[in-house]
Motif scaffolding. Structure first.
Motif, PDB file in Angstrom:
ATOM      1  N   ALA A 317     -12.924  11.041  31.292  1.00 40.60           N
ATOM      2  CA  ALA A 317     -13.604  11.217  30.006  1.00 40.60           C
ATOM      3  C   ALA A 317     -13.624   9.909  29.221  1.00 40.60           C
ATOM      4  O   ALA A 317     -14.626   9.563  28.577  1.00 40.60           O
ATOM      5  CB  ALA A 317     -12.914  12.317  29.195  1.00 40.60           C
ATOM      6  N   ASN A 318     -12.523   9.167  29.285  1.00 39.13           N
ATOM      7  CA  ASN A 318     -12.455   7.901  28.559  1.00 39.13           C
ATOM      8  C   ASN A 318     -13.374   6.839  29.164  1.00 39.13           C
ATOM      9  O   ASN A 318     -13.931   6.011  28.441  1.00 39.13           O
ATOM     10  CB  ASN A 318     -11.016   7.397  28.512  1.00 39.13           C
ATOM     11  N   CYS A 319     -13.529   6.860  30.493  1.00 37.30           N
ATOM     12  CA  CYS A 319     -14.465   5.913  31.119  1.00 37.30           C
ATOM     13  C   CYS A 319     -15.897   6.200  30.671  1.00 37.30           C
ATOM     14  O   CYS A 319     -16.658   5.273  30.359  1.00 37.30           O
ATOM     15  CB  CYS A 319     -14.367   6.002  32.640  1.00 37.30           C
ATOM     16  N   ALA A 322     -16.204   5.165  27.128  1.00 38.41           N
ATOM     17  CA  ALA A 322     -16.258   3.702  27.051  1.00 38.41           C
ATOM     18  C   ALA A 322     -17.675   3.204  27.301  1.00 38.41           C
ATOM     19  O   ALA A 322     -18.145   2.278  26.630  1.00 38.41           O
ATOM     20  CB  ALA A 322     -15.296   3.084  28.067  1.00 38.41           C
ATOM     21  N   ARG A 323     -18.363   3.811  28.261  1.00 41.58           N
ATOM     22  CA  ARG A 323     -19.756   3.420  28.507  1.00 41.58           C
ATOM     23  C   ARG A 323     -20.611   3.693  27.283  1.00 41.58           C
ATOM     24  O   ARG A 323     -21.421   2.861  26.873  1.00 41.58           O
ATOM     25  CB  ARG A 323     -20.297   4.159  29.717  1.00 41.58           C
ATOM     26  N   LYS A 324     -20.412   4.859  26.657  1.00 44.32           N
ATOM     27  CA  LYS A 324     -21.211   5.202  25.484  1.00 44.32           C
ATOM     28  C   LYS A 324     -20.908   4.269  24.308  1.00 44.32           C
ATOM     29  O   LYS A 324     -21.814   3.853  23.584  1.00 44.32           O
ATOM     30  CB  LYS A 324     -20.958   6.666  25.083  1.00 44.32           C
ATOM     31  N   LEU A 325     -19.643   3.952  24.107  1.00 45.62           N
ATOM     32  CA  LEU A 325     -19.281   3.033  23.031  1.00 45.62           C
ATOM     33  C   LEU A 325     -19.891   1.655  23.268  1.00 45.62           C
ATOM     34  O   LEU A 325     -20.435   1.036  22.342  1.00 45.62           O
ATOM     35  CB  LEU A 325     -17.755   2.930  22.918  1.00 45.62           C
ATOM     36  N   SER A 326     -19.805   1.174  24.508  1.00 41.47           N
ATOM     37  CA  SER A 326     -20.390  -0.126  24.837  1.00 41.47           C
ATOM     38  C   SER A 326     -21.899  -0.111  24.649  1.00 41.47           C
ATOM     39  O   SER A 326     -22.492  -1.066  24.144  1.00 41.47           O
ATOM     40  CB  SER A 326     -20.044  -0.501  26.281  1.00 41.47           C
ATOM     41  N   GLU A 327     -22.509   0.990  25.048  1.00 43.28           N
ATOM     42  CA  GLU A 327     -23.952   1.147  24.920  1.00 43.28           C
ATOM     43  C   GLU A 327     -24.382   1.110  23.458  1.00 43.28           C
ATOM     44  O   GLU A 327     -25.502   0.694  23.137  1.00 43.28           O
ATOM     45  CB  GLU A 327     -24.346   2.480  25.559  1.00 43.28           C
ATOM     46  N   ASN A 328     -23.461   1.510  22.576  1.00 38.47           N
ATOM     47  CA  ASN A 328     -23.763   1.544  21.147  1.00 38.47           C
ATOM     48  C   ASN A 328     -23.226   0.325  20.393  1.00 38.47           C
ATOM     49  O   ASN A 328     -23.109   0.354  19.169  1.00 38.47           O
ATOM     50  CB  ASN A 328     -23.203   2.829  20.532  1.00 38.47           C
ATOM     51  N   GLY A 329     -22.898  -0.731  21.132  1.00 41.08           N
ATOM     52  CA  GLY A 329     -22.605  -1.995  20.475  1.00 41.08           C
ATOM     53  C   GLY A 329     -21.150  -2.314  20.213  1.00 41.08           C
ATOM     54  O   GLY A 329     -20.862  -3.280  19.506  1.00 41.08           O
ATOM     55  N   VAL A 330     -20.203  -1.519  20.755  1.00 39.21           N
ATOM     56  CA  VAL A 330     -18.789  -1.865  20.585  1.00 39.21           C
ATOM     57  C   VAL A 330     -18.467  -3.055  21.477  1.00 39.21           C
ATOM     58  O   VAL A 330     -18.746  -3.038  22.675  1.00 39.21           O
ATOM     59  CB  VAL A 330     -17.880  -0.668  20.914  1.00 39.21           C
ATOM     60  N   ARG A 331     -17.876  -4.072  20.916  1.00 38.91           N
ATOM     61  CA  ARG A 331     -17.657  -5.340  21.622  1.00 38.91           C
ATOM     62  C   ARG A 331     -16.575  -5.227  22.690  1.00 38.91           C
ATOM     63  O   ARG A 331     -16.706  -5.767  23.791  1.00 38.91           O
ATOM     64  CB  ARG A 331     -17.248  -6.410  20.606  1.00 38.91           C
ATOM     65  N   PHE A 332     -15.479  -4.528  22.383  1.00 41.66           N
ATOM     66  CA  PHE A 332     -14.330  -4.478  23.284  1.00 41.66           C
ATOM     67  C   PHE A 332     -13.778  -3.056  23.300  1.00 41.66           C
ATOM     68  O   PHE A 332     -13.356  -2.542  22.258  1.00 41.66           O
ATOM     69  CB  PHE A 332     -13.253  -5.453  22.806  1.00 41.66           C
ATOM     70  N   VAL A 333     -13.802  -2.420  24.468  1.00 49.14           N
ATOM     71  CA  VAL A 333     -13.231  -1.077  24.626  1.00 49.14           C
ATOM     72  C   VAL A 333     -12.029  -1.195  25.545  1.00 49.14           C
ATOM     73  O   VAL A 333     -12.143  -1.627  26.699  1.00 49.14           O
ATOM     74  CB  VAL A 333     -14.243  -0.077  25.214  1.00 49.14           C
ATOM     75  N   ILE A 365     -18.792   1.504  37.033  1.00 46.82           N
ATOM     76  CA  ILE A 365     -19.550   0.372  37.575  1.00 46.82           C
ATOM     77  C   ILE A 365     -20.972   0.813  37.926  1.00 46.82           C
ATOM     78  O   ILE A 365     -21.960   0.167  37.554  1.00 46.82           O
ATOM     79  CB  ILE A 365     -18.854  -0.191  38.829  1.00 46.82           C
ATOM     80  N   THR A 366     -21.081   1.944  38.632  1.00 47.12           N
ATOM     81  CA  THR A 366     -22.393   2.454  39.049  1.00 47.12           C
ATOM     82  C   THR A 366     -23.261   2.802  37.849  1.00 47.12           C
ATOM     83  O   THR A 366     -24.455   2.481  37.800  1.00 47.12           O
ATOM     84  CB  THR A 366     -22.211   3.693  39.940  1.00 47.12           C
ATOM     85  N   ASP A 367     -22.655   3.445  36.863  1.00 45.00           N
ATOM     86  CA  ASP A 367     -23.387   3.882  35.673  1.00 45.00           C
ATOM     87  C   ASP A 367     -23.918   2.688  34.886  1.00 45.00           C
ATOM     88  O   ASP A 367     -25.084   2.644  34.470  1.00 45.00           O
ATOM     89  CB  ASP A 367     -22.462   4.734  34.798  1.00 45.00           C
ATOM     90  N   LEU A 368     -23.066   1.695  34.677  1.00 41.44           N
ATOM     91  CA  LEU A 368     -23.502   0.489  33.968  1.00 41.44           C
ATOM     92  C   LEU A 368     -24.614  -0.225  34.731  1.00 41.44           C
ATOM     93  O   LEU A 368     -25.584  -0.706  34.145  1.00 41.44           O
ATOM     94  CB  LEU A 368     -22.323  -0.463  33.768  1.00 41.44           C
ATOM     95  N   LYS A 369     -24.475  -0.251  36.038  1.00 44.69           N
ATOM     96  CA  LYS A 369     -25.463  -0.951  36.868  1.00 44.69           C
ATOM     97  C   LYS A 369     -26.823  -0.272  36.808  1.00 44.69           C
ATOM     98  O   LYS A 369     -27.861  -0.925  36.652  1.00 44.69           O
ATOM     99  CB  LYS A 369     -24.953  -1.013  38.310  1.00 44.69           C
ATOM    100  N   GLN A 370     -26.841   1.066  36.890  1.00 42.71           N
ATOM    101  CA  GLN A 370     -28.120   1.771  36.879  1.00 42.71           C
ATOM    102  C   GLN A 370     -28.786   1.751  35.503  1.00 42.71           C
ATOM    103  O   GLN A 370     -29.996   1.968  35.391  1.00 42.71           O
ATOM    104  CB  GLN A 370     -27.932   3.213  37.360  1.00 42.71           C
ATOM    105  N   ARG A 371     -28.022   1.440  34.469  1.00 41.28           N
ATOM    106  CA  ARG A 371     -28.581   1.313  33.120  1.00 41.28           C
ATOM    107  C   ARG A 371     -28.947  -0.134  32.783  1.00 41.28           C
ATOM    108  O   ARG A 371     -29.365  -0.426  31.661  1.00 41.28           O
ATOM    109  CB  ARG A 371     -27.586   1.840  32.081  1.00 41.28           C
ATOM    110  N   GLY A 372     -28.746  -1.032  33.736  1.00 39.98           N
ATOM    111  CA  GLY A 372     -29.044  -2.440  33.483  1.00 39.98           C
ATOM    112  C   GLY A 372     -28.051  -3.114  32.565  1.00 39.98           C
ATOM    113  O   GLY A 372     -28.346  -4.154  31.972  1.00 39.98           O
ATOM    114  N   MET A 373     -26.836  -2.557  32.442  1.00 41.39           N
ATOM    115  CA  MET A 373     -25.831  -3.091  31.522  1.00 41.39           C
ATOM    116  C   MET A 373     -24.740  -3.903  32.201  1.00 41.39           C
ATOM    117  O   MET A 373     -24.001  -4.627  31.524  1.00 41.39           O
ATOM    118  CB  MET A 373     -25.161  -1.937  30.751  1.00 41.39           C
TER     119      MET A 373
END
Length: 483
Positions: A317-319, A322-333, A365-373
């Motif tokens: 759940a935290n991973c 973390a993706r959602k927080l990063s996606e919304n502009g959080v610098r460091f999770v 890793i896979t989720d970030l990659k498929q979102r271009g992040m």
């Protein structure tokens, strides 16, 4: 004639004046978006310079999956078949070289070698050795930079963990996330620049504590904000009963006026920091419930991270959060997953830890990659030190434990400008580094470099001297950075 002369002399008429004025307003608006603090009541020069990188960054944000308690590199990444061949034999003194021991094994008269019970295979273009305990991680190995040659001086959990998070083995130093918040600010003014998520596995746990995400001597606006797994992810954020949003806005405006009067009397910059914190909390009342709501995630994402991602407070759940927080502009999770401290019953404990963490780590890793992040997000996985090649306590063919080993251990990094592959090498005993050592200070210098920051220039003057995350050491490991 006089009016025409002035217009000609100044090259200015009403139309030209309004045109220039429009450009100026647009520039000011753009400036306030790029540097939100530019027109604040604080120091304009500091606001302008503080949140600009020193050079073009490779990464814009970091997700740090910290495995608290020290995972055994010998069971996961550092394949050493010789330890199986010499199972039960005493570690040669020429290999140990009188290394400092913990109080848990200092009284042992022998140090019997313990080979891993788990099988390894090679994966990806790098042909990296990965344990059977990590089937999902092996599937993303071509995205990983596996560093096998990390080392530290700290031999016990508290100083080693504090060292990794703050660059010093003692407390009251700013954490990595706080330094990045101080240096680069936030990409989203409705969320903190630095967020902290905690989870606990099935193994023997080591505690985590707020000094690991403290702002230290930096302004308190840079402190990490801990998210909980309860009904209210951020404590004390909601309004009390009978207080609505308009009431809260009115109260904050009155409070700001009182604080400004206080600032005129004392000039303490922390007063302005408190005002910023109140305003941040007000904006978070809307942003946090939205970003922490996982109910709208599609079934494909739930399947990717595993069913545990629907249980608040789990590593999975935290991973996802973390993706959602990063996606919304959080610098460091910063994630902390406890349970890796396996002094005994290691084979059984590490199985449970890997079940908790393997799928979700690879899914991130896979989720970030498929979102271009992924190219702009640096993901880090690892603990505070490694584990010994010899057994602590009684050794059997089915069971053993391992003590702390700071002399060599493994972490991995992905995305954010790092080269996939394997970096560094240990000896056949898995006890000493024989190629490309990477110290904790080097690690910090490299992470800051990937974020566009020169670790020697990101400083803060405190008690008469200038401090930095890497203190007076650290070298950027350029060989793991993409050109």
């Amino acid at each position: 004639m006089e009016k025409q002369f002035l217009q000609h002399h100044l090259h200015m008429n009403r139309r030209r004046f309004l045109t220039k004025l429009g450009i100026g307003i647009g520039s000011a608006a753009l400036g306030s978006l790029l540097i939100p603090d530019l027109f604040s009541s604080g120091n304009r020069e500091e606001a302008l310079l503080q949140h600009l990188p020193h050079f073009a960054p490779k990464a814009k944000r970091i997700i740090y999956l910290f495995q608290n308690g020290a995972p055994s590199q010998l069971e996961l990444f550092d394949y050493k078949p010789m330890l199986r061949e010499k199972f039960g034999q005493d570690l040669p003194a020429s290999i140990r070289m009188g290394q400092r021991l913990t109080g848990m094994t200092a009284d042992q008269k022998k140090f019997p070698l313990a080979g891993s019970l788990f099988n390894f295979s090679q994966y990806g273009q790098s042909r990296a050795w990965i344990s059977e305990l990590l089937p999902h991680t092996s599937g993303v190995v071509d995205d990983l930079c596996i560093i096998k040659s990390m080392y530290t001086e700290a031999i016990n959990h508290d100083p080693a963990l504090t060292f990794f998070q703050t660059g010093a083995q003692v407390g009251n130093r700013p954490s990595m996330g706080s330094w990045l918040s101080y240096g680069l600010g936030s990409e989203n003014q409705n969320l903190p620049a630095f967020c902290v998520l905690l989870s606990k596995g099935k193994g023997n746990g080591q505690g985590v504590y707020s000094k690991l995400w403290t702002n230290g001597f930096l302004d308190s606006i840079h402190q990490g904000v801990q998210f909980s797994s309860g009904e209210n992810p951020v404590l004390y954020l909601n309004n009390p009963e009978s207080i609505d949003k308009a009431d809260r806005r009115k109260m904050l405006d009155q409070l700001e006026g009182l604080n400004e009067e206080n600032y005129k009397d004392f000039g303490d910059p922390e007063i302005h920091t408190k005002i910023q914190q109140y305003e941040m909390a007000y904006r978070m009342q809307t942003a946090v419930p939205e970003v922490t709501d996982l109910s709208k995630e599609p079934e494909s994402i739930i399947k990717l991270y595993g069913a545990d991602c629907l249980t608040p407070g789990t590593f999975a759940a935290n991973c996802l959060l973390a993706r959602k927080l990063s996606e919304n502009g959080v610098r460091f999770v910063q994630l902390y997953h406890q349970g890796w401290d396996s002094h005994g019953d290691l084979p059984n404990q590490i199985k449970g830890q890997c079940i908790d963490t393997d799928q979700a780590s690879a899914a991130l890793i896979t989720d970030l990659k498929q979102r271009g992040m992924l190219d702009e997000t640096l993901v880090i996985w690892g603990g505070e030190f490694g584990r010994t090649n010899y057994c602590q306590g009684t050794l059997t063919k089915e069971n053993y434990g391992r003590d702390h080993h700071p002399r060599c251990f493994t972490i991995w990094m992905a995305g954010g400008g790092v080269k996939p592959g394997v970096y560094g090498e240990t000896d056949d005993f898995g006890y000493n580094i024989i190629k490309d050592p990477v110290h904790v200070h080097d690690f910090h210098a490299t992470v800051l470099h990937l974020m566009g920051l020169n670790h020697e220039e990101l400083t803060f003057k405190h008690l008469g001297r200038r401090y930095r995350l890497t203190d007076v050491a650290g070298t950027v490991v350029k060989d793991i950075i993409k050109a």
